[in-house]
Design a protein around this motif. Structure first.
Motif, PDB file in Angstrom:
ATOM      1  N   ARG A 339     -25.588 -31.247 -54.034  1.00 22.00           N
ATOM      2  CA  ARG A 339     -25.102 -31.735 -52.737  1.00 22.00           C
ATOM      3  C   ARG A 339     -25.638 -33.132 -52.429  1.00 22.00           C
ATOM      4  N   ILE A 340     -24.812 -33.903 -51.760  1.00 26.36           N
ATOM      5  CA  ILE A 340     -25.203 -35.218 -51.267  1.00 26.36           C
ATOM      6  C   ILE A 340     -25.264 -35.141 -49.748  1.00 26.36           C
ATOM      7  N   GLY A 341     -26.414 -35.474 -49.183  1.00 25.96           N
ATOM      8  CA  GLY A 341     -26.532 -35.581 -47.735  1.00 25.96           C
ATOM      9  C   GLY A 341     -26.290 -37.025 -47.331  1.00 25.96           C
ATOM     10  N   HIS A 342     -25.371 -37.257 -46.398  1.00 31.25           N
ATOM     11  CA  HIS A 342     -25.082 -38.621 -45.943  1.00 31.25           C
ATOM     12  C   HIS A 342     -25.001 -38.616 -44.424  1.00 31.25           C
ATOM     13  N   MET A 343     -26.167 -38.598 -43.807  1.00 33.12           N
ATOM     14  CA  MET A 343     -26.222 -38.508 -42.351  1.00 33.12           C
ATOM     15  C   MET A 343     -27.471 -39.192 -41.814  1.00 33.12           C
ATOM     16  N   GLY A 344     -27.509 -39.350 -40.519  1.00 32.01           N
ATOM     17  CA  GLY A 344     -28.660 -39.979 -39.892  1.00 32.01           C
ATOM     18  C   GLY A 344     -28.542 -41.486 -39.901  1.00 32.01           C
ATOM     19  N   TRP A 345     -29.449 -42.133 -40.620  1.00 38.10           N
ATOM     20  CA  TRP A 345     -29.501 -43.596 -40.644  1.00 38.10           C
ATOM     21  C   TRP A 345     -28.904 -44.167 -41.926  1.00 38.10           C
ATOM     22  N   VAL A 346     -28.101 -43.365 -42.614  1.00 35.49           N
ATOM     23  CA  VAL A 346     -27.472 -43.776 -43.865  1.00 35.49           C
ATOM     24  C   VAL A 346     -26.484 -44.918 -43.609  1.00 35.49           C
ATOM     25  N   ASN A 347     -26.350 -45.828 -44.596  1.00 31.67           N
ATOM     26  CA  ASN A 347     -25.394 -46.929 -44.450  1.00 31.67           C
ATOM     27  C   ASN A 347     -24.571 -47.100 -45.723  1.00 31.67           C
ATOM     28  N   ILE A 348     -23.645 -48.050 -45.703  1.00 33.25           N
ATOM     29  CA  ILE A 348     -22.709 -48.192 -46.823  1.00 33.25           C
ATOM     30  C   ILE A 348     -23.404 -48.663 -48.098  1.00 33.25           C
ATOM     31  N   ASN A 349     -24.499 -49.393 -47.988  1.00 33.33           N
ATOM     32  CA  ASN A 349     -25.219 -49.815 -49.187  1.00 33.33           C
ATOM     33  C   ASN A 349     -25.900 -48.632 -49.873  1.00 33.33           C
ATOM     34  N   ASP A 350     -26.312 -47.627 -49.075  1.00 32.61           N
ATOM     35  CA  ASP A 350     -26.858 -46.400 -49.657  1.00 32.61           C
ATOM     36  C   ASP A 350     -25.799 -45.683 -50.493  1.00 32.61           C
ATOM     37  N   VAL A 351     -24.553 -45.759 -50.044  1.00 33.40           N
ATOM     38  CA  VAL A 351     -23.460 -45.124 -50.781  1.00 33.40           C
ATOM     39  C   VAL A 351     -23.322 -45.736 -52.169  1.00 33.40           C
ATOM     40  N   ILE A 352     -23.314 -47.060 -52.223  1.00 33.96           N
ATOM     41  CA  ILE A 352     -23.151 -47.744 -53.506  1.00 33.96           C
ATOM     42  C   ILE A 352     -24.296 -47.379 -54.444  1.00 33.96           C
ATOM     43  N   SER A 353     -25.512 -47.345 -53.918  1.00 34.04           N
ATOM     44  CA  SER A 353     -26.668 -46.954 -54.737  1.00 34.04           C
ATOM     45  C   SER A 353     -26.518 -45.525 -55.238  1.00 34.04           C
ATOM     46  N   ALA A 354     -26.088 -44.622 -54.352  1.00 34.56           N
ATOM     47  CA  ALA A 354     -25.966 -43.213 -54.730  1.00 34.56           C
ATOM     48  C   ALA A 354     -24.924 -43.014 -55.831  1.00 34.56           C
ATOM     49  N   ASN A 384     -10.955 -52.849 -48.733  1.00 35.32           N
ATOM     50  CA  ASN A 384      -9.553 -52.714 -48.345  1.00 35.32           C
ATOM     51  C   ASN A 384      -9.272 -51.602 -47.339  1.00 35.32           C
ATOM     52  N   GLY A 385     -10.139 -50.587 -47.341  1.00 35.02           N
ATOM     53  CA  GLY A 385      -9.810 -49.400 -46.550  1.00 35.02           C
ATOM     54  C   GLY A 385     -10.361 -49.384 -45.147  1.00 35.02           C
ATOM     55  N   ILE A 386     -11.352 -50.226 -44.854  1.00 37.51           N
ATOM     56  CA  ILE A 386     -11.980 -50.180 -43.536  1.00 37.51           C
ATOM     57  C   ILE A 386     -12.235 -51.585 -43.036  1.00 37.51           C
ATOM     58  N   SER A 387     -12.512 -51.658 -41.762  1.00 38.92           N
ATOM     59  CA  SER A 387     -12.961 -52.900 -41.149  1.00 38.92           C
ATOM     60  C   SER A 387     -14.468 -52.817 -41.015  1.00 38.92           C
ATOM     61  N   ILE A 388     -15.192 -53.614 -41.788  1.00 37.96           N
ATOM     62  CA  ILE A 388     -16.648 -53.516 -41.787  1.00 37.96           C
ATOM     63  C   ILE A 388     -17.222 -54.340 -40.643  1.00 37.96           C
ATOM     64  N   SER A 389     -18.000 -53.699 -39.807  1.00 40.16           N
ATOM     65  CA  SER A 389     -18.726 -54.392 -38.751  1.00 40.16           C
ATOM     66  C   SER A 389     -20.203 -54.142 -38.936  1.00 40.16           C
ATOM     67  N   SER A 390     -21.019 -54.798 -38.140  1.00 44.57           N
ATOM     68  CA  SER A 390     -22.474 -54.616 -38.278  1.00 44.57           C
ATOM     69  C   SER A 390     -22.872 -53.182 -38.013  1.00 44.57           C
ATOM     70  N   SER A 391     -22.148 -52.483 -37.147  1.00 43.02           N
ATOM     71  CA  SER A 391     -22.500 -51.086 -36.863  1.00 43.02           C
ATOM     72  C   SER A 391     -22.162 -50.168 -38.027  1.00 43.02           C
ATOM     73  N   ASN A 392     -21.249 -50.615 -38.904  1.00 44.80           N
ATOM     74  CA  ASN A 392     -20.910 -49.815 -40.079  1.00 44.80           C
ATOM     75  C   ASN A 392     -21.929 -50.021 -41.195  1.00 44.80           C
ATOM     76  N   ILE A 393     -22.525 -51.196 -41.238  1.00 45.66           N
ATOM     77  CA  ILE A 393     -23.438 -51.513 -42.324  1.00 45.66           C
ATOM     78  C   ILE A 393     -24.796 -50.871 -42.130  1.00 45.66           C
ATOM     79  N   ALA A 394     -25.333 -50.946 -40.944  1.00 49.11           N
ATOM     80  CA  ALA A 394     -26.643 -50.391 -40.667  1.00 49.11           C
ATOM     81  C   ALA A 394     -26.764 -50.080 -39.204  1.00 49.11           C
ATOM     82  N   PRO A 395     -27.472 -48.986 -38.876  1.00 49.74           N
ATOM     83  CA  PRO A 395     -27.660 -48.649 -37.488  1.00 49.74           C
ATOM     84  C   PRO A 395     -28.557 -49.672 -36.790  1.00 49.74           C
TER      85      PRO A 395
END
Length: 395
Positions: A339-354, A384-395
């Motif tokens: 299982r992959i947990g992706h919650m809390g303070w996780v961000n899009i850069n964590d996804v790429i690393s994972a 292409n799929g989303i509009s990246i804003s600062s709130s999407n990158i990191a809390p």
């Protein structure tokens, strides 16, 4: 020392400002600092759960399971309870209620699926149940139950509707009052993003009225013993039944402040983006997700099926690569998934690393995958799929 990203299913990586918020050597449980923190946290819990003043908030010691067991405070001897279970933690309701003098029936789904709303509606029309319990996100599989639809179908037939939001609150949309849910509960260590040790829940006016002397709960987790403390603390007045986790609640206050700054809507959107990116990467690798239908995908947990390699080897090798994932715990899928947990303070850069680590590890272990396609799919989605804003990158 090797740096590590924690993508377990709870606890999650904790923001350092939250940890520092609890490093206090001189805060007593009657101090103004603690009472103020408790008051703020109780009030904000209503916002997080999507409820108004008519709901009573609680923060009690323990965790998700303590919050679950505390709902026995709303039951009387001989009451009928229907448990809707999509996996291991849905079954925990059965284990809890079996210790009490109530009648329990369960509707269970196969691994990767959820109990259909029409099945639940059919059951509550056949027999009267005092309480129906559901699990919003089943942590063992990552399956999300459509609780709003279920509640709409069954509201007129049952006295109490209880939802376990341990793996959802803070990462999924929760509108407990609009959905007419009586009890919504969670724990401190998952999408809220603080250390374990507290159960958090809100009770509707309908539920609160049931906290009578004749309830079947024991002593420590009997909400009747805690309600006066919660009401006094929210008003800024120290009160005592048993010692609360003082330093954890200071951290919860800080987490709630950060959530308020981010915005609950922005936070949910960030979880949606992160979870979608994870699944894009997994699917591009040619791997199967445990949740069988897209509407059942959750924002917080993704189970990944493996074709050949041992998931324990994946976990241990991933850890040496700097990321900690979670083992699979559903007995029907034993030795077949992680299982992959992706919650809390996780961000899009964590996804790429994972996804990058999963690619490398599975390739080394000999799992048949589309090597290189996972990270590529994530990047394409993020561009292409989303509009990246600062709130999407990191809390």
């Amino acid at each position: 020392m090797t740096r590590k990203i924690l993508m377990h299913v709870g606890p999650e990586t904790i923001d350092y400002d939250i940890l520092l918020g609890g490093i206090k050597g001189d805060v007593g449980f009657t101090s103004k600092e603690f009472v103020d923190a408790m008051s703020f946290s109780l009030k904000f819990l209503r916002k997080l759960m999507g409820v108004g003043e008519s709901y009573q908030p609680f923060i009690i010691p323990g965790g998700g399971t303590s919050a679950m067991e505390s709902v026995t405070s709303l039951l009387r001897k001989g009451d009928k309870v229907l448990v809707v279970s999509n996996g291991v933690f849905g079954n925990r309701w059965i284990d809890i209620f079996s210790r009490y003098p109530v009648n329990v029936k369960a509707l269970k789904a196969k691994a990767g699926y959820y109990v259909k709303p029409e099945e639940i509606e059919e059951e509550v029309k056949k027999d009267h149940y005092t309480m129906v319990t559901m699990t919003h996100v089943e942590t063992s599989t990552g399956v999300r139950e459509p609780i709003a639809e279920v509640t709409k179908r069954i509201r007129d037939y049952v006295d109490l509707i209880v939802v376990d939001g341990v793996a959802s609150v803070g990462g999924e949309e929760v509108r407990a009052e609009d959905w007419k849910i009586d009890v919504f509960l969670t724990a401190s260590q998952k999408a809220i993003g603080t250390p374990p040790g507290a159960g958090l829940l809100v009770l509707s006016e309908n539920a609160t009225k049931r906290l009578g002397e004749d309830n079947i709960a024991g002593y420590y987790l009997n909400l009747k013993n805690w309600i006066g403390v919660m009401q006094s603390m929210e008003k800024g007045k120290a009160s005592y039944f048993s010692t609360l986790p003082v330093h954890l609640i200071l951290m919860i206050k800080k987490a709630f402040e950060l959530i308020e700054t981010e915005g609950i809507g922005n936070r949910i959107r960030r979880h949606e983006i992160v979870s979608s990116a994870i699944r894009k990467g997994i699917e591009a690798l040619g791997l199967e997700i445990v949740a069988k239908t897209p509407e059942a995908y959750s924002n917080t947990v993704t189970g990944v099926m493996l074709k050949k390699v041992n998931p324990n080897d994946v976990l241990s090798m991933s850890l040496t690569e700097g990321i900690e994932f979670a083992p699979g715990v559903h007995p029907d899928l034993g030795g077949k998934y992680f299982r992959i947990g992706h919650m809390g303070w996780v961000n899009i850069n964590d996804v790429i690393s994972a996804i990058a680590v999963i690619e490398r590890v599975l390739s080394k272990l000999g799992e048949p995958i589309n090597f290189g396609e996972g990270v590529k799919a994530v990047q394409e989605y993020l561009i292409n799929g989303i509009s990246i804003s600062s709130s999407n990158i990191a809390p």
